[in-house]
Design a protein around this motif. Structure first.
Motif, PDB file in Angstrom:
ATOM      1  N   TYR A  23      38.626  18.883 105.529  1.00 14.20           N
ATOM      2  CA  TYR A  23      38.412  20.311 105.798  1.00 14.20           C
ATOM      3  C   TYR A  23      38.664  20.635 107.266  1.00 14.20           C
ATOM      4  CZ  TYR A  23      35.970  24.826 105.940  1.00 14.20           C
ATOM      5  OH  TYR A  23      35.645  26.152 106.106  1.00 14.20           O
ATOM      6  N   GLN A  24      39.443  21.663 107.507  1.00 13.54           N
ATOM      7  CA  GLN A  24      39.714  22.150 108.854  1.00 13.54           C
ATOM      8  C   GLN A  24      38.826  23.374 109.091  1.00 13.54           C
ATOM      9  OE1 GLN A  24      41.838  20.607 111.112  1.00 13.54           O
ATOM     10  NE2 GLN A  24      41.836  19.052 109.514  1.00 13.54           N
ATOM     11  N   CYS A  25      37.698  23.164 109.715  1.00 16.35           N
ATOM     12  CA  CYS A  25      36.712  24.221 109.886  1.00 16.35           C
ATOM     13  C   CYS A  25      37.212  25.290 110.851  1.00 16.35           C
ATOM     14  CB  CYS A  25      35.401  23.613 110.397  1.00 16.35           C
ATOM     15  SG  CYS A  25      34.152  24.859 110.750  1.00 16.35           S
ATOM     16  N   PRO A  26      37.273  26.558 110.408  1.00 18.05           N
ATOM     17  CA  PRO A  26      37.761  27.609 111.306  1.00 18.05           C
ATOM     18  C   PRO A  26      36.839  27.860 112.500  1.00 18.05           C
ATOM     19  CG  PRO A  26      36.967  28.551 109.237  1.00 18.05           C
ATOM     20  CD  PRO A  26      36.954  27.070 109.069  1.00 18.05           C
ATOM     21  N   PHE A  27      35.532  27.702 112.329  1.00 17.92           N
ATOM     22  CA  PHE A  27      34.623  27.913 113.459  1.00 17.92           C
ATOM     23  C   PHE A  27      34.782  26.792 114.485  1.00 17.92           C
ATOM     24  CE2 PHE A  27      31.960  30.234 110.177  1.00 17.92           C
ATOM     25  CZ  PHE A  27      32.374  31.484 110.595  1.00 17.92           C
ATOM     26  N   CYS A  28      34.882  25.562 114.030  1.00 21.20           N
ATOM     27  CA  CYS A  28      35.087  24.448 114.957  1.00 21.20           C
ATOM     28  C   CYS A  28      36.420  24.606 115.694  1.00 21.20           C
ATOM     29  CB  CYS A  28      35.027  23.118 114.217  1.00 21.20           C
ATOM     30  SG  CYS A  28      33.370  22.715 113.602  1.00 21.20           S
ATOM     31  N   THR A  29      37.444  25.096 114.984  1.00 19.73           N
ATOM     32  CA  THR A  29      38.739  25.352 115.608  1.00 19.73           C
ATOM     33  C   THR A  29      38.594  26.361 116.739  1.00 19.73           C
ATOM     34  OG1 THR A  29      39.907  24.827 113.552  1.00 19.73           O
ATOM     35  CG2 THR A  29      41.100  26.174 115.161  1.00 19.73           C
ATOM     36  N   LEU A  30      37.938  27.497 116.463  1.00 18.67           N
ATOM     37  CA  LEU A  30      37.731  28.523 117.499  1.00 18.67           C
ATOM     38  C   LEU A  30      36.928  27.985 118.672  1.00 18.67           C
ATOM     39  CD1 LEU A  30      36.917  31.708 115.393  1.00 18.67           C
ATOM     40  CD2 LEU A  30      39.045  31.178 116.594  1.00 18.67           C
ATOM     41  N   LEU A  31      35.883  27.229 118.381  1.00 17.96           N
ATOM     42  CA  LEU A  31      35.011  26.719 119.432  1.00 17.96           C
ATOM     43  C   LEU A  31      35.689  25.641 120.275  1.00 17.96           C
ATOM     44  CD1 LEU A  31      31.697  26.746 117.401  1.00 17.96           C
ATOM     45  CD2 LEU A  31      32.332  28.285 119.279  1.00 17.96           C
ATOM     46  N   ARG A  32      36.786  25.058 119.774  1.00 18.88           N
ATOM     47  CA  ARG A  32      37.607  24.135 120.572  1.00 18.88           C
ATOM     48  C   ARG A  32      38.621  24.896 121.421  1.00 18.88           C
ATOM     49  NH1 ARG A  32      38.160  21.227 115.654  1.00 18.88           N
ATOM     50  NH2 ARG A  32      40.270  22.073 115.454  1.00 18.88           N
ATOM     51  N   GLY A  33      38.661  26.227 121.272  1.00 16.32           N
ATOM     52  CA  GLY A  33      39.605  27.036 122.041  1.00 16.32           C
ATOM     53  C   GLY A  33      40.945  27.223 121.378  1.00 16.32           C
ATOM     54  N   GLU A  34      41.012  26.962 120.076  1.00 16.49           N
ATOM     55  CA  GLU A  34      42.257  27.105 119.326  1.00 16.49           C
ATOM     56  C   GLU A  34      42.161  28.300 118.380  1.00 16.49           C
ATOM     57  OE1 GLU A  34      42.792  23.367 117.313  1.00 16.49           O
ATOM     58  OE2 GLU A  34      42.363  22.229 119.142  1.00 16.49           O
ATOM     59  N   SER A  35      43.307  28.789 117.942  1.00 15.54           N
ATOM     60  CA  SER A  35      43.365  29.930 117.022  1.00 15.54           C
ATOM     61  C   SER A  35      43.491  29.473 115.579  1.00 15.54           C
ATOM     62  CB  SER A  35      44.561  30.819 117.368  1.00 15.54           C
ATOM     63  OG  SER A  35      44.400  31.384 118.647  1.00 15.54           O
ATOM     64  N   THR A  36      43.080  30.367 114.677  1.00 18.20           N
ATOM     65  CA  THR A  36      43.329  30.202 113.248  1.00 18.20           C
ATOM     66  C   THR A  36      44.315  31.301 112.856  1.00 18.20           C
ATOM     67  OG1 THR A  36      41.647  31.717 112.395  1.00 18.20           O
ATOM     68  CG2 THR A  36      40.900  29.492 112.988  1.00 18.20           C
ATOM     69  N   PRO A  37      44.801  31.318 111.635  1.00 11.29           N
ATOM     70  CA  PRO A  37      45.724  32.402 111.250  1.00 11.29           C
ATOM     71  C   PRO A  37      45.097  33.805 111.320  1.00 11.29           C
ATOM     72  CG  PRO A  37      45.923  30.564 109.730  1.00 11.29           C
ATOM     73  CD  PRO A  37      44.741  30.269 110.610  1.00 11.29           C
ATOM     74  N   ILE A  38      43.758  33.908 111.277  1.00 14.35           N
ATOM     75  CA  ILE A  38      43.137  35.240 111.240  1.00 14.35           C
ATOM     76  C   ILE A  38      42.155  35.491 112.380  1.00 14.35           C
ATOM     77  CG2 ILE A  38      43.456  35.542 108.752  1.00 14.35           C
ATOM     78  CD1 ILE A  38      40.515  34.711 108.392  1.00 14.35           C
ATOM     79  N   SER A  39      42.062  34.565 113.325  1.00 12.82           N
ATOM     80  CA  SER A  39      41.072  34.708 114.386  1.00 12.82           C
ATOM     81  C   SER A  39      41.528  33.906 115.604  1.00 12.82           C
ATOM     82  CB  SER A  39      39.729  34.177 113.867  1.00 12.82           C
ATOM     83  OG  SER A  39      38.671  34.596 114.648  1.00 12.82           O
ATOM     84  N   THR A  40      41.077  34.339 116.792  1.00 14.57           N
ATOM     85  CA  THR A  40      41.426  33.623 118.017  1.00 14.57           C
ATOM     86  C   THR A  40      40.171  33.421 118.859  1.00 14.57           C
ATOM     87  OG1 THR A  40      41.808  35.524 119.460  1.00 14.57           O
ATOM     88  CG2 THR A  40      43.654  34.862 118.030  1.00 14.57           C
ATOM     89  N   PRO A  41      40.226  32.563 119.869  1.00 17.20           N
ATOM     90  CA  PRO A  41      39.069  32.392 120.740  1.00 17.20           C
ATOM     91  C   PRO A  41      38.597  33.698 121.401  1.00 17.20           C
ATOM     92  CG  PRO A  41      40.579  30.573 121.054  1.00 17.20           C
ATOM     93  CD  PRO A  41      41.283  31.588 120.167  1.00 17.20           C
ATOM     94  N   GLU A  42      39.454  34.703 121.478  1.00 19.67           N
ATOM     95  CA  GLU A  42      39.038  36.008 122.007  1.00 19.67           C
ATOM     96  C   GLU A  42      37.969  36.664 121.132  1.00 19.67           C
ATOM     97  OE1 GLU A  42      43.395  37.181 122.618  1.00 19.67           O
ATOM     98  OE2 GLU A  42      42.248  38.583 123.875  1.00 19.67           O
ATOM     99  N   ASN A  43      37.811  36.203 119.901  1.00 23.34           N
ATOM    100  CA  ASN A  43      36.785  36.734 119.004  1.00 23.34           C
ATOM    101  C   ASN A  43      35.381  36.263 119.383  1.00 23.34           C
ATOM    102  OD1 ASN A  43      39.319  37.032 117.538  1.00 23.34           O
ATOM    103  ND2 ASN A  43      38.072  37.593 115.806  1.00 23.34           N
ATOM    104  N   ILE A  44      35.291  35.251 120.231  1.00 19.31           N
ATOM    105  CA  ILE A  44      33.982  34.738 120.651  1.00 19.31           C
ATOM    106  C   ILE A  44      33.403  35.689 121.692  1.00 19.31           C
ATOM    107  CG2 ILE A  44      32.718  32.832 121.710  1.00 19.31           C
ATOM    108  CD1 ILE A  44      35.015  30.980 120.654  1.00 19.31           C
ATOM    109  N   VAL A  45      32.244  36.258 121.385  1.00 13.64           N
ATOM    110  CA  VAL A  45      31.625  37.215 122.314  1.00 13.64           C
ATOM    111  C   VAL A  45      30.471  36.600 123.096  1.00 13.64           C
ATOM    112  CG1 VAL A  45      32.347  39.237 121.024  1.00 13.64           C
ATOM    113  CG2 VAL A  45      30.111  38.254 120.560  1.00 13.64           C
ATOM    114  N   TYR A  46      29.957  35.469 122.614  1.00  9.17           N
ATOM    115  CA  TYR A  46      28.837  34.807 123.294  1.00  9.17           C
ATOM    116  C   TYR A  46      28.842  33.342 122.894  1.00  9.17           C
ATOM    117  CZ  TYR A  46      24.082  33.297 124.349  1.00  9.17           C
ATOM    118  OH  TYR A  46      22.999  32.609 124.837  1.00  9.17           O
TER     119      TYR A  46
END
Length: 156
Positions: A10-33
């Motif tokens: 499984y490629q976890c989308p939250f873990c991907t974002l928290l590593r500073g990488e993008s998913t097809p529907i979300s990017t690290p810019e989505n992290i607000v806190y």
């Protein structure tokens, strides 16, 4: 009790974002806190009558509530409180709701524990089941992420 529905590899989308990488529907810019234990992400899907769905997640990969380390419960709830206050401050909503889902029968479809923090207004039809999710374009997600980062609740 441990029951896992997370597929092998499984490629976890939250873990991907928290590593500073993008998913097809979300990017690290989505992290607000983010702090050492928790993060808040603007979801790529919102309920039509309740825009700006925030997701509170543990930084550590935790599949669901059943395997949540007890020491993470308080930090997650404290961050959910900050997220709710940020929604009130930024959008003037009249209330908030907190939702969390476990396993397929409980509507969990991302295998990383997360709490939805949803802005609410009187008579918004949310609890009557008259709500529909919509995919949100990245530009719109990023616009709201930037607005929410300015909330004072992240600094308290």
């Amino acid at each position: 009790m441990t029951r896992s529905h997370e597929p092998d590899g499984y490629q976890c989308p939250f873990c991907t974002l928290l590593r500073g990488e993008s998913t097809p529907i979300s990017t690290p810019e989505n992290i607000v806190y983010r702090d050492e234990q928790t993060a808040v992400v603007v979801s790529p899907h919102w309920w039509e009558t309740n825009p700006v769905n925030l997701l509170v997640v543990p930084v550590e990969h935790v599949e669901n509530l059943y395997v949540l380390p007890p020491a993470l419960g308080t930090p997650l709830l404290a961050t959910a409180r900050r997220a709710a206050l940020a929604l009130i401050e930024t959008y003037g909503c009249e209330g908030t709701s907190l939702r969390q889902h476990n396993e397929p029968a409980g509507n969990q479809d991302v295998w990383h524990l997360h709490f939805h923090v949803v802005p609410r207004w009187h008579d918004d039809a949310f609890q009557r089941g008259e709500h529909v999710m919509r995919a949100v374009p990245l530009a719109e997600q990023h616009e709201h992420s930037a607005r929410l980062r300015g909330a004072s609740s992240w600094r308290s």
